[in-house]
Design an enzyme around this catalytic site. Structure first.
Site, PDB file in Angstrom:
ATOM      1  N   ASP A 108       0.879  -1.153   0.000  1.00 21.41           N
ATOM      2  CA  ASP A 108       0.000   0.000   0.000  1.00 21.41           C
ATOM      3  C   ASP A 108       0.931   1.220   0.000  1.00 21.41           C
ATOM      4  O   ASP A 108       2.113   1.126   0.323  1.00 21.41           O
ATOM      5  CB  ASP A 108      -0.929  -0.023   1.216  1.00 21.41           C
TER       6      ASP A 108
HETATM    7  C1  GLC Z   1      -4.360   4.345  -0.170  1.00 22.32           C
HETATM    8  C2  GLC Z   1      -5.252   3.123   0.032  1.00 22.32           C
HETATM    9  C3  GLC Z   1      -5.188   2.137  -1.104  1.00 22.32           C
HETATM   10  C4  GLC Z   1      -4.966   2.882  -2.393  1.00 22.32           C
HETATM   11  C5  GLC Z   1      -3.552   3.466  -2.316  1.00 22.32           C
HETATM   12  C6  GLC Z   1      -3.240   4.328  -3.543  1.00 22.32           C
HETATM   13  O1  GLC Z   1      -3.815   4.779   1.022  1.00 22.32           O
HETATM   14  O2  GLC Z   1      -5.120   2.423   1.260  1.00 22.32           O
HETATM   15  O3  GLC Z   1      -6.426   1.406  -1.118  1.00 22.32           O
HETATM   16  O4  GLC Z   1      -5.088   2.015  -3.510  1.00 22.32           O
HETATM   17  O5  GLC Z   1      -3.345   4.234  -1.156  1.00 22.32           O
HETATM   18  O6  GLC Z   1      -4.038   5.460  -3.549  1.00 22.32           O
END
Ligand code: GLC
Length: 738
Positions: free
Chosen positions: A263
């Site tokens: 993430d």
């Molecule tokens: C965010 C989310 C994830 C998302 C990523 C990119 O913090 O937790 O679901 O795809 O970052 O935006």
């Protein structure tokens, strides 16, 4: 020996090139693994390391020298996020990236319809492909452990079987476009509160029975090409490089051959990033979740520190090559797929699909006959509530979208009643007046000068003059509602809506309440209104979808993918240590104990016989069904459970036949019932169909942590056939003898 085996594909690759001067990795006729090995063989150490981390906010490096493109990642599960700047969350200001906004995944879950999920995946995957994105950062399939989770709207409810059954066709649909679905957030990431600093402490039985199955289905049945590690820790290790989750379970037990993506900002440690199964590090420091030096990409955990470790022996070539093989495999499955894909963007078919999926998931919770809407010719329909007007495709965090258009319910009502009845709107309350989300501008004016009292008085006065009242309220995408990075603080409706609904009910006109939310809300007024509809965030066509159901153009067939409790306190999370976690003296991270074990959602309420407002799986229709001739028959090593369903009403409609299993003699505490099958059956008036399920030993089993195995214990079981988890039409006892 292992090294020798690795030579085989390379030798094949070299052999293949003798026939032509096209390198094997560029030859689409070559088998995938031959292409992977040939490309790997040609790459330098630095090129390999560069591939394992971001080069921009949403891209990770390719190999320019070899003509291997970078990988483009994009949010989100409901539509293709507007283009962002190279190294920032801010929008890039493109004017051709307004997408089709599909319904929130909880709305898809409420369809209980595998075909809708497949349609959804095909369409959103086509939009990603058209926008030249290779990895779609979705679907989210974390279990609904608490109704307070701010991202409940992005997930598929409280049951692993339902989420697992629906995630498979979604993944396959996305990937049919040459786009990788990236199922998230792996794993036991069931809240937003302190999501980057909380350690989920879960016993193995609970992990395997509740929190892993949907991910396992996505990988083993759906063939997901990517998985996103979650921000939290599990049993003391950050999940973006959690050895047990990523190496032992995902890549070991499940045989996952795709890529693990962190993430954004979820990678926290150099050594663990190398050794514990992370393949692509994204979002660390670059203006994302944590501050750091400016051009941080070379400082990424899998950048300079990884190179240093490879050179001084703390990291091995095998560790690097395993990551790069998985990344190359993803590139050859997507942007360099052997058969080209081109996708499609904001097509009429996509908007039609969004409307169909949204309507198929609308849930009719209560109806005393007042629905479908019947307003006398020339009569007056009063619509009350901010959510009749407020655009909901925007907001909510990373799933925020810039869509080509959004039909709000009020628009659709004006269309539907044009020339038939007068439709007037009273705001009733002020919720979220924000109209700009990460530079996506809705253009609406939600400002309001009246006081809450005046707003209520105006709505009540208007109700007295109307033939029927349609209330449209609920939640929105603002902080502490249906919103990433914050959880809700209760399930009570905000903005004084309960008092407003009670005041409207007291006027005495027919009153329909439509709750538009992505998560459960308390409904203390349920007995005092004529009908209740769960409306969801339906995407670009949400207004049309909702009004299709309210007017009867579409017969509702949605079912709740989560329990609607009477009160939050009735649920299984009773202590701080269960939720949102505690921070004992000396602990670096918050600790959250999943003491309730497997007893989440209806597993809790049905086992403890706690009354709920509306049960998991509940949903009514404008027609009626008869259930007959239910039976269970042993068939070799499994059981066939059957029932005949008949449409006894005068309109076509669909029912979701649900199959639950109850172990009557377990040696461990098991839920009173567990969903093990469902089928959505569309029937014309008078039509009937025999619906059959097969129960396997796996369906009777619980996970024995000590044996690390699924165990079906001989003894008495029941197959429960029903229209919801608490509307059981037939109880079918049977015995399992070894
Ligand atoms: C965010 C989310 C994830 C998302 C990523 C990119 O913090 O937790 O679901 O795809 O970052 O935006």
């Amino acid at each position: 020996m292992k090294k020798l085996l690795l030579l085989v594909p390379m030798l094949l690759a070299l052999a293949c090139t003798e026939k032509s001067d096209t390198p094997a990795y560029l030859d689409p006729s070559q088998p995938l693994e031959v292409r992977v090995e040939d490309a790997l063989f040609r790459m330098t150490l630095e090129e390999k390391v560069a591939m394992t981390h971001a080069q921009s906010k949403f891209s990770s490096s390719g190999v320019p020298r070899l003509g291997i493109p970078e990988l483009w990642h994009t949010d989100g599960p409901h539509g293709i996020r507007p283009e962002v700047l190279w190294d920032d969350w801010d929008q890039a200001g493109w004017t051709n990236d307004s997408c089709t906004a599909f319904p929130a995944l909880i709305n898809l879950a409420a369809t209980w319809n595998r075909d809708m999920s497949a349609l959804y995946g095909r369409c959103i995957g086509a939009e990603a492909r058209y926008r030249k994105k290779d990895i779609l950062l979705g679907p989210g399939i974390n279990m609904g452990r608490t109704p307070l989770n701010g991202r409940t709207f992005e997930y598929m409810g409280e049951d692993p079987y339902l989420a697992g059954a629906l995630v498979v066709p979604y993944v396959q649909g996305v990937q049919s476009n040459g786009v990788a679905a990236c199922v998230k957030h792996f794993a036991v990431n069931n809240q937003e509160t302190r999501r980057t600093a909380t350690n989920s402490i879960v016993d193995d039985r609970t992990l395997y029975e509740i929190y892993l199955p949907a991910f396992k289905a996505a990988v083993q049945e759906g063939g997901a090409w990517a998985v996103m590690g979650s921000y939290n820790l599990y049993n003391g290790q950050f999940n973006c490089h959690n050895k047990k989750l990523l190496c032992d379970i995902l890549k070991g037990e499940w045989g996952f051959d795709g890529v693990v993506v962190s993430d954004w900002g979820g990678c926290r440690d150099d050594d663990e990033a190398v050794a514990n199964g992370l393949d692509i590090e994204m979002g660390t420091w670059t203006n994302g979740l944590r501050g750091a030096a400016s051009d941080s990409y070379s400082n990424y955990h899998l950048a300079r520190p990884f190179l240093e470790r490879l050179r001084d022996g703390r990291a091995t070539q095998e560790q690097l090559d395993d990551k790069v093989r998985r990344i190359l495999r993803t590139i050859f499955r997507t942007s360099m797929a052997s058969e080209p894909h081109f996708g499609a963007f904001t097509s009429p078919e996509h908007f039609a699909a969004a409307r169909q999926i949204a309507a198929d998931g609308v849930v009719l919770l209560k109806n005393d006959g007042v629905l479908p809407l019947h307003v006398p010719k020339g009569g007056k329909l009063l619509v009350v509530g901010e959510n009749a007007y407020k655009m909901m495709v925007v907001g909510g965090g990373s799933s925020n979208l810039k869509t080509k258009y959004e039909v709000v319910p009020l628009d659709a009502l004006h269309e539907a009643f044009d020339g038939k009845a007068e439709v007037v709107w009273e705001r009733g309350y002020v919720g979220d007046t924000n109209t700009v989300y990460n530079k996506v501008v809705t253009g609406q004016n939600l400002s309001e000068s009246r006081s809450a009292e005046q707003l209520l008085a105006d709505a009540v006065a208007a109700a007295a003059q109307a033939d029927m009242v349609l209330y449209m309220g609920g939640l929105n995408k603002s902080a502490h509602q249906d919103n990433e990075s914050t959880d809700r603080e209760d399930i009570v409706l905000p903005y004084g809506q309960d008092a407003l609904i009670e005041a409207l009910a007291a006027v005495g006109k027919p009153l329909v309440v439509v709750n538009i939310s992505g998560s459960p809300v308390a409904m203390p007024w349920a007995s005092r209104v004529n009908a209740i509809v769960q409306g969801w965030y339906g995407g670009s066509e949400s207004g049309h979808a909702l009004v299709d159901v309210l007017t009867g153009a579409v017969n509702p067939s949605g079912k709740l993918p989560f329990t609607m409790p009477i009160a939050l306190a009735d649920g299984p999370l009773k202590t701080e240590r269960q939720y949102p976690g505690v921070k004992p003296e000396g602990e670096q991270w918050w600790q959250e104990y999943y003491d309730e074990g497997v007893f989440i959602g209806y597993r809790w309420y049905s086992t403890l016989k706690i009354p709920v407002r509306f049960a998991f799986g509940h949903g009514l229709s404008y027609t009626t069904f008869d259930w007959a001739d239910a039976s269970v028959k042993r068939k070799g090593g499994s059981w066939t459970v059957s029932v005949t369903l008949k449409n006894t009403g005068d309109v076509a409609g669909a029912e979701v036949v649900q199959l639950y299993v109850s172990d009557q003699e377990a040696s461990v505490a098991r839920p009173a019932r567990e969903l093990k099958g469902f089928e959505k059956v569309y029937l014309k008036p008078g039509e009937s169909r025999r619906v059959q399920f097969t129960l396997s030993l796996q369906d009777l089993s619980f996970f024995d942590a000590a044996a690390h195995a699924w165990v079906a214990e001989p003894g008495e079981f029941q197959a429960l056939i029903g229209a919801s988890s608490d509307d059981i039409k037939a109880v079918l006892p049977f015995r399992y003898e070894k």
